[in-house]
Scaffold this active site. Structure first.
Site, mmCIF file in Angstrom:
data_model
loop_
_atom_site.group_PDB
_atom_site.id
_atom_site.type_symbol
_atom_site.label_atom_id
_atom_site.label_comp_id
_atom_site.label_asym_id
_atom_site.label_seq_id
_atom_site.Cartn_x
_atom_site.Cartn_y
_atom_site.Cartn_z
ATOM 1 N N HIS A 13 -37.232 -1.494 13.635
ATOM 2 C CA HIS A 13 -36.112 -1.562 14.577
ATOM 3 C C HIS A 13 -35.877 -0.223 15.266
ATOM 4 O O HIS A 13 -35.808 -0.142 16.503
ATOM 5 C CB HIS A 13 -34.821 -1.967 13.852
ATOM 6 C CG HIS A 13 -34.880 -3.314 13.204
ATOM 7 N ND1 HIS A 13 -35.578 -4.369 13.732
ATOM 8 C CD2 HIS A 13 -34.303 -3.788 12.068
ATOM 9 C CE1 HIS A 13 -35.440 -5.423 12.950
ATOM 10 N NE2 HIS A 13 -34.678 -5.097 11.936
ATOM 11 N N ASP A 31 -39.044 -9.106 16.383
ATOM 12 C CA ASP A 31 -38.072 -8.096 15.972
ATOM 13 C C ASP A 31 -36.785 -8.426 16.718
ATOM 14 O O ASP A 31 -36.698 -8.223 17.928
ATOM 15 C CB ASP A 31 -38.568 -6.692 16.329
ATOM 16 C CG ASP A 31 -37.623 -5.590 15.845
ATOM 17 O OD1 ASP A 31 -36.432 -5.885 15.645
ATOM 18 O OD2 ASP A 31 -38.058 -4.441 15.692
ATOM 19 N N HIS A 32 -35.790 -8.944 15.992
ATOM 20 C CA HIS A 32 -34.624 -9.487 16.678
ATOM 21 C C HIS A 32 -33.858 -8.425 17.462
ATOM 22 O O HIS A 32 -33.124 -8.755 18.398
ATOM 23 C CB HIS A 32 -33.694 -10.197 15.684
ATOM 24 C CG HIS A 32 -32.967 -9.273 14.754
ATOM 25 N ND1 HIS A 32 -33.514 -8.827 13.567
ATOM 26 C CD2 HIS A 32 -31.742 -8.712 14.833
ATOM 27 C CE1 HIS A 32 -32.660 -8.054 12.961
ATOM 28 N NE2 HIS A 32 -31.571 -7.949 13.692
#
Length: 484
Positions: A240, A177-178
């Site tokens: 996110h 998950d960036h």
């Protein structure tokens, strides 16, 4: 200020989907920046793998074009790029047949860390895992990296986890998950657990409420086909936004290691109260100023997919009892901005009287753009005429506080890929974490489907539907202005 670079051990990284958009825009430029920074020693191999027939020479040309387009670091001279490209090779293979797998095995070296990046749709995860096992290309020290979506509901997430678990231990699976790779997100933990100033106040006794905003000014663009099957709840809120909530609300882990951090994040998800309809708003953007409406972009005039979600969540534990978490995310809003704002309660008694006005301390962690941290404090307005109070920010922009070299800090993909090579899972989602998030999210989506209501329309360039404003206004609070 220059960040300390610790080289990683030599590795072989295979990018399945190596000719795809993610590889072109993110993975290859990220690896090149780490090469320029000296974190790669020069003994690494990056192997692109996809169905397209392509030579290694052609793949290096593909990578050169991608890096030239998407890497904005002019400090990397041409000789650095040539050196990096020499580490690249290409193998044409098929995930659903034996074609190309022998060639991939021949390209991998013994005695090296092996990482396999599944930069493909989740429908191919099982096929790739099975082929790696059949061809004995992965050992106990190998790692696999998988991109979201981690399923589209609880059942599919469980099935996906079970598929990967057939051939890989949880310690080998890196769900990326960036958002967790952003410098400011990690600084949230440093602020909380590294400063005596904040952690004693980080609870319902002193915090009035918390706002988490991830706003985008763009529409769905070319992602319309995917997005119309997903929507803002699946695309942003379930992963996110949930991760930002977890890092904000979690208890201090016993130590900073992957298991301890992820245990505490999981506790937050499991402590979330079920969502009720009056505490959630979903919307869809309209067209304006020559920009198309969402339904025009996805060519679905009756689409009920949401491009905006705002909700009031509660974490049902001792630390946060009675403290609401207001979360919102959406496309085509007035600005691109992501932040976490911790709004502290009023002083229990004002000695300055009613004329002093209403003032609060707010700690804001800016994730994008202009990453930084701001603390709003109350001071006396300069000049004569009595005690007039004003609010001023104590602002630490990374670019200003850490100097010009702060721009050279690794971006999210750089950091996370190197963490994979180091075997550090702290910033990656665990399987039970993913399933717990879906377990909370699924009833929300199911209630929308059962109701059959259209999302509320909101104007392009606005802050979202008016009902989202009412969601927080009825509690006597206000959303912070969305500003870049």
């Amino acid at each position: 200020m220059v960040s300390r670079v610790i080289p990683v051990e030599p590795f072989d990284l295979v990018i399945f989907g190596g000719t795809g958009d993610l590889a072109r825009r993110k993975i290859l430029p990220a690896l090149f920046r780490r090469f320029c920074a000296g974190q790669m020693r020069g003994d690494e191999r990056v192997i692109g793998a996809a169905r397209a027939e392509m030579s290694t020479k052609d793949y290096r040309a593909f990578a050169r074009a991608a890096i030239t387009e998407f890497d904005d670091n002019d400090a990397c001279a041409a000789e650095h790029l040539d050196g990096f490209l020499r580490q690249l090779s290409y193998v044409a293979l098929d995930a659903r047949s034996d074609a190309g797998w022998a060639e991939l095995g021949a390209a991998l070296r013994k005695g090296r860390i092996r990482a396999f990046y599944f930069s493909v749709g989740p429908g191919l995860f099982g096929d790739l895992a099975e082929r790696l096992y059949q061809w004995k290309l992965a050992d106990a020290q190998s790692r696999i990296v998988v991109e979201k979506p981690f399923g589209r509901d609880l059942d599919s997430a469980r099935a996906l986890n079970a598929t990967l678990a057939q051939h890989f231990d949880e310690a080998q699976i890196y769900r990326i998950d960036h958002y967790l790779g952003k410098e400011t997100v990690q600084n949230l933990m440093a602020i909380r657990f590294g400063n005596t100033l904040f952690e004693p106040l980080w609870n319902s006794q002193y915090v009035d409420h918390i706002q988490i905003t991830v706003a985008e000014s763009v529409g769905v663009g070319t992602r319309g086909e995917y997005y119309d099957r997903s929507g803002a709840m699946r695309d942003m809120m379930q992963n996110h936004m949930m991760q930002l909530l977890c890092l904000t609300a979690m208890e201090p882990p016993a130590k900073f290691d992957p298991a301890a951090v992820r245990d505490e994040k999981l506790k937050v998800i499991r402590a979330l109260d079920p969502m009720t309809p009056e505490n959630i708003v979903r919307g869809q953007y309209e067209g304006a100023d020559g920009r198309p409406a969402y339904r025009d972009q996805v060519e679905a005039p009756d689409s009920r997919t949401e491009t905006f979600v705002a909700l009031k969540a509660r974490v049902g534990n001792w630390r946060w009892a009675g403290t609401p978490f207001y979360m919102r995310t959406g496309k085509r809003l007035k600005a691109r901005a992501s932040e976490i704002a911790v709004v502290f309660k009023d002083a229990p008694h004002s000695i300055f009287g009613a004329d002093a006005g209403h003032h609060r301390n707010i700690l804001t962690i800016r994730l994008q753009p202009n990453e930084g941290i701001e603390l709003g404090v109350t001071i006396k307005e300069p000049g004569p005429g009595g005690m007039r109070l004003i609010d001023v920010p104590l602002d630490m922009s990374f670019a200003e506080a850490l100097g010009p070299d702060s721009d050279d800090f690794p971006d999210a993909y750089e950091r996370l890929i190197m963490d994979v090579i180091r075997g550090d899972q702290t910033l990656f989602m665990r399987g039970d974490e993913v399933e717990a998030a879906w377990e909370w999210t699924d009833p929300i989506i199911e209630s929308w489907q059962e109701a059959g209501d259209d999302p509320l329309l909101y104007a392009t360039g606005s802050s979202g539907p008016d009902d989202a404003l009412a969601l927080i206004h009825r509690d006597g609070r206000r959303w912070r202005e969305i500003r870049p």
